[in-house]
Design a protein around this motif. Sequence first.
Motif, PDB file in Angstrom:
ATOM      1  N   LYS A 292       0.679  -1.006   0.098  1.00 30.76           N
ATOM      2  CA  LYS A 292       0.016   0.007   0.043  1.00 30.76           C
ATOM      3  C   LYS A 292       0.889   1.308  -0.001  1.00 30.76           C
ATOM      4  CE  LYS A 292      -4.108  -1.727   2.516  1.00 30.76           C
ATOM      5  NZ  LYS A 292      -4.834  -1.485   3.504  1.00 30.76           N
ATOM      6  N   LEU A 293       2.157   1.114   0.832  1.00 23.68           N
ATOM      7  CA  LEU A 293       3.022   2.403   0.757  1.00 23.68           C
ATOM      8  C   LEU A 293       3.762   2.339  -0.573  1.00 23.68           C
ATOM      9  CD1 LEU A 293       4.092   1.985   4.399  1.00 23.68           C
ATOM     10  CD2 LEU A 293       2.356   3.885   3.564  1.00 23.68           C
ATOM     11  N   VAL A 294       4.297   1.511  -1.156  1.00 24.73           N
ATOM     12  CA  VAL A 294       5.202   1.372  -2.356  1.00 24.73           C
ATOM     13  C   VAL A 294       4.332   1.717  -3.479  1.00 24.73           C
ATOM     14  CG1 VAL A 294       6.540  -0.070  -3.713  1.00 24.73           C
ATOM     15  CG2 VAL A 294       6.665  -0.342  -1.115  1.00 24.73           C
ATOM     16  N   GLN A 295       3.166   1.142  -3.729  1.00 24.05           N
ATOM     17  CA  GLN A 295       2.616   1.358  -5.307  1.00 24.05           C
ATOM     18  C   GLN A 295       2.153   2.819  -5.534  1.00 24.05           C
ATOM     19  OE1 GLN A 295       2.898  -1.470  -6.745  1.00 24.05           O
ATOM     20  NE2 GLN A 295       0.798  -1.874  -7.390  1.00 24.05           N
ATOM     21  N   PRO A 296       1.632   3.481  -4.641  1.00 23.71           N
ATOM     22  CA  PRO A 296       1.683   5.173  -5.178  1.00 23.71           C
ATOM     23  C   PRO A 296       3.041   5.723  -5.507  1.00 23.71           C
ATOM     24  CG  PRO A 296       0.563   4.687  -2.998  1.00 23.71           C
ATOM     25  CD  PRO A 296       1.201   3.499  -3.401  1.00 23.71           C
ATOM     26  N   ARG A 297       3.975   4.983  -4.954  1.00 20.63           N
ATOM     27  CA  ARG A 297       5.295   5.846  -5.203  1.00 20.63           C
ATOM     28  C   ARG A 297       6.058   5.378  -6.767  1.00 20.63           C
ATOM     29  NH1 ARG A 297       7.696   4.883   1.094  1.00 20.63           N
ATOM     30  NH2 ARG A 297       6.138   6.327   1.840  1.00 20.63           N
ATOM     31  N   VAL A 298       5.515   4.076  -7.081  1.00 22.53           N
ATOM     32  CA  VAL A 298       6.074   3.660  -7.993  1.00 22.53           C
ATOM     33  C   VAL A 298       5.088   3.553  -9.458  1.00 22.53           C
ATOM     34  CG1 VAL A 298       7.938   2.088  -6.730  1.00 22.53           C
ATOM     35  CG2 VAL A 298       5.590   1.210  -7.728  1.00 22.53           C
ATOM     36  N   LEU A 299       4.095   4.105  -9.170  1.00 24.36           N
ATOM     37  CA  LEU A 299       2.861   4.251 -10.196  1.00 24.36           C
ATOM     38  C   LEU A 299       3.539   4.342 -11.644  1.00 24.36           C
ATOM     39  CD1 LEU A 299      -0.247   3.865 -10.707  1.00 24.36           C
ATOM     40  CD2 LEU A 299      -0.123   6.280 -10.491  1.00 24.36           C
ATOM     41  N   GLY A 300       3.362   3.227 -12.486  1.00 24.78           N
ATOM     42  CA  GLY A 300       3.569   3.602 -13.898  1.00 24.78           C
ATOM     43  C   GLY A 300       5.148   3.415 -14.356  1.00 24.78           C
ATOM     44  N   ARG A 301       5.908   3.355 -13.131  1.00 18.91           N
ATOM     45  CA  ARG A 301       7.585   3.090 -13.441  1.00 18.91           C
ATOM     46  C   ARG A 301       8.240   1.850 -13.272  1.00 18.91           C
ATOM     47  NH1 ARG A 301      10.385   7.583  -9.842  1.00 18.91           N
ATOM     48  NH2 ARG A 301      12.018   7.202 -11.507  1.00 18.91           N
ATOM     49  N   VAL A 302       7.148   0.724 -12.845  1.00 24.25           N
ATOM     50  CA  VAL A 302       7.443  -0.644 -12.626  1.00 24.25           C
ATOM     51  C   VAL A 302       6.172  -1.387 -12.816  1.00 24.25           C
ATOM     52  CG1 VAL A 302       7.869  -0.629 -10.239  1.00 24.25           C
ATOM     53  CG2 VAL A 302       9.294  -2.111 -11.466  1.00 24.25           C
ATOM     54  N   GLU A 303       6.384  -2.651 -13.067  1.00 23.71           N
ATOM     55  CA  GLU A 303       5.372  -3.512 -13.121  1.00 23.71           C
ATOM     56  C   GLU A 303       5.137  -4.024 -11.566  1.00 23.71           C
ATOM     57  OE1 GLU A 303       4.950  -6.729 -15.633  1.00 23.71           O
ATOM     58  OE2 GLU A 303       5.715  -5.525 -17.466  1.00 23.71           O
ATOM     59  N   GLY A 304       3.750  -4.442 -11.271  1.00 28.44           N
ATOM     60  CA  GLY A 304       3.272  -4.735 -10.094  1.00 28.44           C
ATOM     61  C   GLY A 304       3.886  -6.071  -9.589  1.00 28.44           C
ATOM     62  N   SER A 305       4.142  -7.052 -10.534  1.00 28.37           N
ATOM     63  CA  SER A 305       4.931  -8.082 -10.013  1.00 28.37           C
ATOM     64  C   SER A 305       6.213  -8.159  -9.778  1.00 28.37           C
ATOM     65  CB  SER A 305       4.615  -9.221 -11.269  1.00 28.37           C
ATOM     66  OG  SER A 305       5.184  -8.606 -12.553  1.00 28.37           O
ATOM     67  N   LYS A 306       6.912  -7.175 -10.302  1.00 25.09           N
ATOM     68  CA  LYS A 306       8.398  -6.851  -9.917  1.00 25.09           C
ATOM     69  C   LYS A 306       8.326  -6.184  -8.571  1.00 25.09           C
ATOM     70  CE  LYS A 306      12.478  -4.891 -11.770  1.00 25.09           C
ATOM     71  NZ  LYS A 306      12.938  -4.264 -12.605  1.00 25.09           N
ATOM     72  N   VAL A 307       7.362  -5.311  -8.172  1.00 23.97           N
ATOM     73  CA  VAL A 307       7.237  -4.818  -6.816  1.00 23.97           C
ATOM     74  C   VAL A 307       7.014  -5.841  -5.864  1.00 23.97           C
ATOM     75  CG1 VAL A 307       6.043  -3.077  -5.292  1.00 23.97           C
ATOM     76  CG2 VAL A 307       6.368  -2.447  -7.775  1.00 23.97           C
ATOM     77  N   ALA A 308       5.923  -6.422  -5.889  1.00 19.02           N
ATOM     78  CA  ALA A 308       5.627  -7.648  -5.184  1.00 19.02           C
ATOM     79  C   ALA A 308       6.916  -8.461  -5.080  1.00 19.02           C
ATOM     80  CB  ALA A 308       4.531  -8.573  -5.644  1.00 19.02           C
ATOM     81  N   ALA A 309       7.597  -9.070  -5.896  1.00 17.07           N
ATOM     82  CA  ALA A 309       8.834  -9.926  -5.797  1.00 17.07           C
ATOM     83  C   ALA A 309       9.925  -9.360  -4.779  1.00 17.07           C
ATOM     84  CB  ALA A 309       9.256 -10.297  -7.362  1.00 17.07           C
ATOM     85  N   ALA A 310       9.990  -7.687  -5.085  1.00 17.38           N
ATOM     86  CA  ALA A 310      10.977  -7.331  -4.366  1.00 17.38           C
ATOM     87  C   ALA A 310      10.512  -6.972  -2.865  1.00 17.38           C
ATOM     88  CB  ALA A 310      11.352  -5.705  -4.976  1.00 17.38           C
ATOM     89  N   VAL A 311       9.190  -6.809  -2.595  1.00 19.24           N
ATOM     90  CA  VAL A 311       8.687  -6.942  -1.231  1.00 19.24           C
ATOM     91  C   VAL A 311       9.039  -8.159  -0.468  1.00 19.24           C
ATOM     92  CG1 VAL A 311       6.897  -6.347   0.169  1.00 19.24           C
ATOM     93  CG2 VAL A 311       7.307  -4.731  -1.717  1.00 19.24           C
TER      94      VAL A 311
END
Length: 150
Positions: free
Chosen positions: A126-145
């Motif tokens: 919830k904190l990361v998604q707004p900061r990375v909007l449109g700059r990286v795919e959600g699956s990559k964000v989820a993997a990093a978290v």
Amino acid sequence: MAALKERLRADLTAAMRAKDDVRKATLRMVLTSIGNEEVAGSAARELTDDEVTALLTREVKRRREAAEAFRTGGRTDSAANEEAEAAVIAEYLPQPLTDDELDAIVTAAIAEAGAESPRDMGKVMKLVQPRVLGRVEGSKVAAAVKAKLA
């Protein structure tokens, strides 16, 4: 009116004048998707730049997935067309994040949320998604978290 939407409209006009068929067709499709999104739901409203960026991200992802499916099916001409459309749409997205930048954002979000285990992944996302909007795919964000919380 959203600045990004205006830029898309202006670029559509330029593509029509330049007789750039791929760009023209792609921008028309994107503007149609934006229009459909604006009238969907109970109340018609205009999308913000962030919402348009999210829509463009989805459209790029769809094109890349379609290109992969076409390539798997042996239809390289259709795959090339999908990739060309994805390239046109990607021009309107913010500069992609590097792995180091994503790592720093995830680390800061984990500290901010006080997350300690994989059960806290939702709080961090919830904190990361707004900061990375449109700059990286959600699956990559989820993997990093997930990697940081494991």
